[in-house]
Design a protein around this motif. Structure first.
Motif, PDB file in Angstrom:
ATOM      1  N   GLY A   1     -13.469  -3.158  -0.182  1.00 33.38           N
ATOM      2  CA  GLY A   1     -12.223  -3.891  -0.448  1.00 33.38           C
ATOM      3  C   GLY A   1     -11.455  -3.245  -1.593  1.00 33.38           C
ATOM      4  N   VAL A   2     -12.182  -2.881  -2.640  1.00 28.75           N
ATOM      5  CA  VAL A   2     -11.529  -2.234  -3.805  1.00 28.75           C
ATOM      6  C   VAL A   2     -10.930  -0.897  -3.374  1.00 28.75           C
ATOM      7  CG1 VAL A   2     -11.974  -1.137  -6.043  1.00 28.75           C
ATOM      8  CG2 VAL A   2     -12.911  -3.400  -5.559  1.00 28.75           C
ATOM      9  N   LEU A   3     -11.691  -0.146  -2.562  1.00 28.97           N
ATOM     10  CA  LEU A   3     -11.228   1.169  -2.105  1.00 28.97           C
ATOM     11  C   LEU A   3      -9.940   1.042  -1.277  1.00 28.97           C
ATOM     12  CD1 LEU A   3     -12.303   4.087  -2.322  1.00 28.97           C
ATOM     13  CD2 LEU A   3     -13.222   3.807  -0.038  1.00 28.97           C
ATOM     14  N   PHE A   4      -9.942   0.141  -0.315  1.00 27.56           N
ATOM     15  CA  PHE A   4      -8.743  -0.040   0.513  1.00 27.56           C
ATOM     16  C   PHE A   4      -7.573  -0.545  -0.342  1.00 27.56           C
ATOM     17  CE2 PHE A   4     -11.668  -0.173   4.242  1.00 27.56           C
ATOM     18  CZ  PHE A   4     -11.012   0.772   5.019  1.00 27.56           C
ATOM     19  N   SER A   5      -7.866  -1.443  -1.287  1.00 30.50           N
ATOM     20  CA  SER A   5      -6.790  -2.000  -2.125  1.00 30.50           C
ATOM     21  C   SER A   5      -6.183  -0.938  -3.032  1.00 30.50           C
ATOM     22  CB  SER A   5      -7.320  -3.149  -2.992  1.00 30.50           C
ATOM     23  OG  SER A   5      -7.896  -4.132  -2.186  1.00 30.50           O
ATOM     24  N   ALA A   6      -6.988   0.082  -3.372  1.00 26.95           N
ATOM     25  CA  ALA A   6      -6.498   1.132  -4.288  1.00 26.95           C
ATOM     26  C   ALA A   6      -5.551   2.103  -3.579  1.00 26.95           C
ATOM     27  CB  ALA A   6      -7.676   1.892  -4.882  1.00 26.95           C
ATOM     28  N   LEU A   7      -5.641   2.172  -2.261  1.00 26.02           N
ATOM     29  CA  LEU A   7      -4.840   3.181  -1.536  1.00 26.02           C
ATOM     30  C   LEU A   7      -3.331   3.082  -1.809  1.00 26.02           C
ATOM     31  CD1 LEU A   7      -6.632   3.441   1.939  1.00 26.02           C
ATOM     32  CD2 LEU A   7      -6.613   5.127   0.099  1.00 26.02           C
ATOM     33  N   PRO A   8      -2.702   1.896  -1.732  1.00 26.54           N
ATOM     34  CA  PRO A   8      -1.248   1.864  -1.954  1.00 26.54           C
ATOM     35  C   PRO A   8      -0.843   2.101  -3.419  1.00 26.54           C
ATOM     36  CG  PRO A   8      -1.990  -0.064  -0.723  1.00 26.54           C
ATOM     37  CD  PRO A   8      -3.195   0.566  -1.319  1.00 26.54           C
ATOM     38  N   GLU A   9      -1.810   2.335  -4.276  1.00 27.27           N
ATOM     39  CA  GLU A   9      -1.525   2.633  -5.694  1.00 27.27           C
ATOM     40  C   GLU A   9      -0.929   4.033  -5.834  1.00 27.27           C
ATOM     41  OE1 GLU A   9      -2.406   0.575  -8.337  1.00 27.27           O
ATOM     42  OE2 GLU A   9      -1.480   1.996  -9.726  1.00 27.27           O
ATOM     43  N   THR A  10      -1.355   4.951  -4.965  1.00 28.13           N
ATOM     44  CA  THR A  10      -0.985   6.368  -5.114  1.00 28.13           C
ATOM     45  C   THR A  10       0.526   6.584  -5.136  1.00 28.13           C
ATOM     46  OG1 THR A  10      -1.303   6.542  -2.736  1.00 28.13           O
ATOM     47  CG2 THR A  10      -3.094   7.341  -4.122  1.00 28.13           C
ATOM     48  N   GLN A  11       1.267   5.817  -4.330  1.00 29.72           N
ATOM     49  CA  GLN A  11       2.725   6.013  -4.280  1.00 29.72           C
ATOM     50  C   GLN A  11       3.348   5.727  -5.643  1.00 29.72           C
ATOM     51  OE1 GLN A  11       0.951   4.484  -2.014  1.00 29.72           O
ATOM     52  NE2 GLN A  11       1.454   5.352  -0.023  1.00 29.72           N
ATOM     53  N   ALA A  12       2.840   4.708  -6.328  1.00 27.73           N
ATOM     54  CA  ALA A  12       3.366   4.397  -7.656  1.00 27.73           C
ATOM     55  C   ALA A  12       3.040   5.532  -8.622  1.00 27.73           C
ATOM     56  CB  ALA A  12       2.785   3.084  -8.159  1.00 27.73           C
TER      57      ALA A  12
ATOM     58  N   PHE B   1      -7.197   6.069   9.161  1.00 27.41           N
ATOM     59  CA  PHE B   1      -5.928   5.490   9.614  1.00 27.41           C
ATOM     60  C   PHE B   1      -5.071   5.064   8.418  1.00 27.41           C
ATOM     61  CE2 PHE B   1      -8.095   4.612  13.801  1.00 27.41           C
ATOM     62  CZ  PHE B   1      -7.242   5.393  14.555  1.00 27.41           C
ATOM     63  N   SER B   2      -5.731   4.491   7.417  1.00 26.73           N
ATOM     64  CA  SER B   2      -4.979   4.005   6.247  1.00 26.73           C
ATOM     65  C   SER B   2      -4.370   5.160   5.467  1.00 26.73           C
ATOM     66  CB  SER B   2      -5.893   3.195   5.322  1.00 26.73           C
ATOM     67  OG  SER B   2      -6.460   2.130   6.017  1.00 26.73           O
ATOM     68  N   ALA B   3      -4.999   6.337   5.533  1.00 22.57           N
ATOM     69  CA  ALA B   3      -4.497   7.486   4.763  1.00 22.57           C
ATOM     70  C   ALA B   3      -3.265   8.110   5.422  1.00 22.57           C
ATOM     71  CB  ALA B   3      -5.600   8.529   4.618  1.00 22.57           C
ATOM     72  N   LEU B   4      -3.097   7.855   6.732  1.00 26.18           N
ATOM     73  CA  LEU B   4      -1.988   8.521   7.449  1.00 26.18           C
ATOM     74  C   LEU B   4      -0.599   8.261   6.845  1.00 26.18           C
ATOM     75  CD1 LEU B   4      -3.086   8.267  11.197  1.00 26.18           C
ATOM     76  CD2 LEU B   4      -3.122  10.266   9.718  1.00 26.18           C
ATOM     77  N   PRO B   5      -0.230   7.002   6.537  1.00 26.46           N
ATOM     78  CA  PRO B   5       1.129   6.790   6.005  1.00 26.46           C
ATOM     79  C   PRO B   5       1.336   7.395   4.605  1.00 26.46           C
ATOM     80  CG  PRO B   5       0.172   4.739   6.795  1.00 26.46           C
ATOM     81  CD  PRO B   5      -0.939   5.723   6.695  1.00 26.46           C
ATOM     82  N   GLU B   6       0.280   7.936   4.014  1.00 26.72           N
ATOM     83  CA  GLU B   6       0.386   8.579   2.694  1.00 26.72           C
ATOM     84  C   GLU B   6       1.268   9.830   2.788  1.00 26.72           C
ATOM     85  OE1 GLU B   6      -1.447   7.331   0.104  1.00 26.72           O
ATOM     86  OE2 GLU B   6      -0.749   8.810  -1.339  1.00 26.72           O
ATOM     87  N   THR B   7       1.228  10.485   3.947  1.00 28.21           N
ATOM     88  CA  THR B   7       1.910  11.782   4.087  1.00 28.21           C
ATOM     89  C   THR B   7       3.407  11.690   3.763  1.00 28.21           C
ATOM     90  OG1 THR B   7       2.004  11.279   6.433  1.00 28.21           O
ATOM     91  CG2 THR B   7       0.350  12.874   5.750  1.00 28.21           C
ATOM     92  N   GLN B   8       4.057  10.602   4.167  1.00 30.32           N
ATOM     93  CA  GLN B   8       5.499  10.483   3.911  1.00 30.32           C
ATOM     94  C   GLN B   8       5.775  10.444   2.403  1.00 30.32           C
ATOM     95  OE1 GLN B   8       3.913   8.782   6.257  1.00 30.32           O
ATOM     96  NE2 GLN B   8       4.931   9.551   8.096  1.00 30.32           N
ATOM     97  N   ALA B   9       4.897   9.810   1.663  1.00 32.10           N
ATOM     98  CA  ALA B   9       5.077   9.779   0.204  1.00 32.10           C
ATOM     99  C   ALA B   9       4.900  11.191  -0.361  1.00 32.10           C
ATOM    100  CB  ALA B   9       4.078   8.820  -0.423  1.00 32.10           C
ATOM    101  N   ILE B  10       3.966  11.944   0.250  1.00 36.02           N
ATOM    102  CA  ILE B  10       3.734  13.322  -0.230  1.00 36.02           C
ATOM    103  C   ILE B  10       4.979  14.188   0.047  1.00 36.02           C
ATOM    104  CG2 ILE B  10       2.294  15.390   0.072  1.00 36.02           C
ATOM    105  CD1 ILE B  10      -0.063  13.463   0.646  1.00 36.02           C
ATOM    106  N   TYR B  11       5.595  13.981   1.204  1.00 32.09           N
ATOM    107  CA  TYR B  11       6.837  14.738   1.491  1.00 32.09           C
ATOM    108  C   TYR B  11       7.896  14.424   0.424  1.00 32.09           C
ATOM    109  CZ  TYR B  11       4.890  15.102   6.259  1.00 32.09           C
ATOM    110  OH  TYR B  11       4.093  15.330   7.331  1.00 32.09           O
ATOM    111  N   GLY B  12       8.095  13.159   0.161  1.00 27.99           N
ATOM    112  CA  GLY B  12       9.081  12.746  -0.841  1.00 27.99           C
ATOM    113  C   GLY B  12       8.763  13.341  -2.195  1.00 27.99           C
ATOM    114  N   PHE B  13       7.479  13.317  -2.533  1.00 27.25           N
ATOM    115  CA  PHE B  13       7.018  13.833  -3.835  1.00 27.25           C
ATOM    116  C   PHE B  13       7.303  15.334  -3.942  1.00 27.25           C
ATOM    117  CE2 PHE B  13       3.326  15.418  -6.412  1.00 27.25           C
ATOM    118  CZ  PHE B  13       3.682  14.831  -7.616  1.00 27.25           C
TER     119      PHE B  13
END
Lengths: 385, 161
Positions: free
Chosen positions: B51-62, B134-146
């Motif tokens: 739960g902690v691991l999944f909850s931490a994922l959307p932190e990266t964009q910030a 699957f949860s890591a996939l939407p991370e890529t768009q943030a990486i493009y922006g970054f």
């Protein structure tokens, strides 16, 4: 340097750098507002389901598997079934306190109670109405018990203490007659319904009118809460619960046709505003000449193909049991389809409740089968969902 | 004290957009996944770590938004050799907007997948690896922006110019 950008800005039709920046900021603000509304809105609609869905999906993972059910089925006695169920925390707390059937009902009632407690506010009212099922069941039990002169202790054993009238159950158990039970319920919403059917009961001595009024009130109240709403999650619940109402009506119609009854004989037991089968359709169905006539009139509804598939079996045996099995299959399949439609909405709730209901039904079938000495396991297996 | 010109003011706005939008997306996304995780842990205490691991994922964009905002501030306010013109300020706004909006969408999208994954893993623990993937996939768009934001900052000369 402002000097280098100014000619470009002037060429773009802006009077000054300040007016260009003003337009730029307004454009960014509008874009931001649009993005926030479009992106955040769906998240907000899913947010209330995040907690309940996670809890219910954890419970789906703990449901009895097909392999475990087959092991229970192979038990030699009821004591063995009890022992097996002691291995499941959900059942363990009830099997030693109550009879097996009551333990299973207690677990199902507890499940509905949990769902009603954790459901999002927008659909909570539906689950609170579903919880009233236990009130109605308890009132029916009390009426039947008083009618058949069952003692308070034995009556209490049959009650499921969940729902809204748990506080008065003890008093109701001590009531002397059906009239007393109804009088004790004066402060509840069930009183006017029972009072309305009381003359019929007194005239015929049959408790059916009392029971029918309670059932009708429950289903019609439930359907009223579900319909006329643009909420997609409610819509999904409406199709699941509405189909169950239709199936309840269809079973009554099929049995009535087998017994050569007329629409007027059964109309008070039918829920008038179903999901796919409305009042006028029920009348049409009862006007059909025979059971195959009813099935052909159901063409165009979702139930038609399921019933047509087993029509030959009915023609061979003359029993409506295949139709009942086909309708149960329809509900299971519908629930499965609906549960996948909104994975971050009511989908997992429908999936869980349907699986839980099936689990309890199967366990009850096994318990009843095991209670009958010498009842063949193969027969019990045939009756499982 | 740094002298605030029109260029540095625009750059400050850009830094605000970068961290503001990514922060908004991350906080909403993270709260949704964490809510799912609380539900999962309430039923199965062994779900705590996942739960902690999944909850931490959307932190990266910030974190990406925060880094872009820092780079803009360092380049604009602390880089003594570069004068931030209005043109550079507008480029900074482009970089901040790229990061902000990509991060917002990515974190909200990730929150939905991660929330579903928490439910799936709670139901069937064997789903953990697939859920993370699957949860890591939407991370890529943030990486493009970054990456685009970094390129704009570096090649425009805001940083190291």
């Amino acid at each position: 340097m402002p000097d280098t950008i100014n000619p470009t800005i002037t060429a773009m039709g802006f009077a000054s750098l300040e007016s260009f920046l003003m337009v730029l900021f307004i454009a960014i603000a509008l874009l931001a507002a649009f993005v926030i509304i479009v992106a955040v809105k769906p998240v907000y609609s899913m947010f209330p389901y995040a907690y309940p869905n996670a809890r219910l999906r954890a419970r789906i993972g703990r449901l009895i598997t097909a392999k475990q059910l087959s092991e229970i089925l192979d038990s030699d006695s009821l004591e063995e079934v009890k022992n097996y169920l002691r291995g499941f925390p959900e059942y363990a707390k009830y099997v030693d306190k109550y009879s097996l059937e009551k333990a299973l009902d207690m677990q199902l009632a507890e499940t509905y109670d949990l769902v009603a407690r954790i459901a999002p506010d927008s659909i909570k009212s539906i689950f609170l109405i579903l919880l009233k099922k236990w009130d109605i069941r308890n009132i029916k039990t009390l009426i039947t018990a008083k009618e058949s002169d069952l003692g308070p202790e034995k009556t209490a054993e049959l009650l499921i203490p969940f729902g809204e009238i748990t506080d008065v159950l003890e008093k109701l158990v001590e009531a002397e007659s059906v009239d007393d039970v109804i009088m004790e319920l004066e402060e509840t919403e069930y009183y006017p319904l029972l009072e309305e059917a009381l003359p019929d009961y007194e005239k015929t001595g049959m408790i059916l009118p009392l029971e029918a009024n309670l059932d009708k009130y429950f289903f019609e109240n439930l359907l009223k809460t579900l319909e006329d709403d643009s909420d997609e999650n409610k819509e999904l619940l409406y199709s699941y619960i509405g189909s169950q109402v239709d199936i309840t009506n269809l079973k009554i119609v099929l049995r009535a046709k087998m017994d050569d009854l007329q629409y007027e004989d059964i109309s008070s037991y039918l829920v008038s505003e179903g999901y796919q089968i409305r009042d006028w359709k029920l009348k049409d169905l009862m006007d059909a000449e025979n059971v195959p006539g009813i099935i052909s009139l159901l063409e165009g509804t979702d139930y038609g193909p399921y019933l047509e598939e087993v029509l030959s079996e009915y023609n061979k045996t003359g029993s409506i049991a295949p139709f009942e099995v086909a309708l149960a299959e329809y509900i299971t399949k519908t629930a499965k389809t609906l549960s996948r439609k909104k994975p971050l909405g009511t989908g997992p709730m429908i999936g869980f409740l349907s699986k839980k209901e099936a689990e309890i039904k199967n366990l009850k079938v096994i318990v009843r089968g095991k209670r009958e000495a010498g009842f063949p396991v193969s027969k019990i297996k045939e009756m499982l969902i | 004290m740094v002298e605030i010109t029109m260029g540095t003011a625009l750059l400050a706005v850009a830094a605000g957009i970068a961290i503001g939008f990514t922060g908004l997306g991350s906080s909403l996304g993270q709260s949704m996944v964490a809510t799912s995780s609380v539900g999962a842990v309430a039923e199965k205490s062994e779900m705590f770590a996942q739960g902690v691991l999944f909850s931490a994922l959307p932190e990266t964009q910030a974190i990406y938004g925060f880094l872009i905002a820092i780079l803009l501030i360092v380049g604009g306010f602390l880089g003594a050799e570069t004068t931030i013109t209005v043109e550079l300020g507008i480029v900074a706004i482009a970089a901040g907007t790229a990061m902000g909006l990509a991060g917002l969408g990515s974190s909200l999208g990730q929150s939905m997948v991660a929330s579903s994954s928490v439910g799936a893993v709670t139901e069937n623990p064997d789903m953990f690896a697939q859920g993370i993937l699957f949860s890591a996939l939407p991370e890529t768009q943030a990486i493009y922006g970054f990456l685009i934001a970094i390129l704009l900052i570096i090649f425009s000369g805001i940083l190291g110019g």
